[in-house]
Design a protein around this motif. Sequence first.
Motif, PDB file in Angstrom:
ATOM      1  N   GLY A  65      -2.836  10.368   7.129  1.00 14.41           N
ATOM      2  CA  GLY A  65      -2.032   9.467   6.312  1.00 14.41           C
ATOM      3  C   GLY A  65      -2.516   8.041   6.426  1.00 14.41           C
ATOM      4  N   VAL A  66      -1.796   7.138   5.750  1.00 12.17           N
ATOM      5  CA  VAL A  66      -2.162   5.724   5.787  1.00 12.17           C
ATOM      6  C   VAL A  66      -1.623   5.041   7.040  1.00 12.17           C
ATOM      7  CG1 VAL A  66      -2.384   5.506   3.289  1.00 12.17           C
ATOM      8  CG2 VAL A  66      -0.189   4.994   4.375  1.00 12.17           C
TER       9      VAL A  66
ATOM     10  N   ARG B  90       0.836  -1.190   0.000  1.00 11.57           N
ATOM     11  CA  ARG B  90       0.000   0.000   0.000  1.00 11.57           C
ATOM     12  C   ARG B  90       0.877   1.249   0.000  1.00 11.57           C
ATOM     13  NH1 ARG B  90      -4.630   1.447   4.448  1.00 11.57           N
ATOM     14  NH2 ARG B  90      -5.400   3.286   3.372  1.00 11.57           N
ATOM     15  N   ARG B  91       0.480   2.229  -0.773  1.00 12.29           N
ATOM     16  CA  ARG B  91       1.227   3.471  -0.844  1.00 12.29           C
ATOM     17  C   ARG B  91       0.373   4.622  -0.332  1.00 12.29           C
ATOM     18  NH1 ARG B  91       3.401   0.205  -4.343  1.00 12.29           N
ATOM     19  NH2 ARG B  91       5.518   0.418  -5.070  1.00 12.29           N
ATOM     20  N   GLY B  92       1.019   5.610   0.219  1.00 12.29           N
ATOM     21  CA  GLY B  92       0.319   6.793   0.696  1.00 12.29           C
ATOM     22  C   GLY B  92       1.208   7.580   1.624  1.00 12.29           C
TER      23      GLY B  92
END
Length: 132
Positions: free
Chosen positions: A45-46, A23-25
Amino acid sequence: VLDLGSGARYACDASACARVAGRRGSLVTAAAPLRSASERRAAPGVAVDMESAPIAREAARAGIPFVAIRAVGDAADTELPAMVAAIDGSTPARRALGTLRPRDVPVLGRLALGAVIGGWALRRAAGELIRG
């Protein structure tokens, strides 16, 4: 990476990020653990950590490419035991353990399991990054 304290933002190296699955973020760095679920859900944010922004800042100063790879061992809705906040480097371990309550034991067990699983994920991600 967003530093909650200063508001500074740091970009990860795009080529390194492209080599790692997951997962990106935005990763948010806080100065202290965000213990409550409401604090963590409010973070923009994630995931939240306490280390990435200072490392990103120094990498940027030195002109070194930077990538943050994190494994999350606790869900945003997990209420962390008080002893987690007491482990800040200045509190003696005996005093931190003194804040432990019986209802904290299952939470700590889930955190430990999350840490083990996260370790496996980080090992895999590091291999992907190194192999390119």
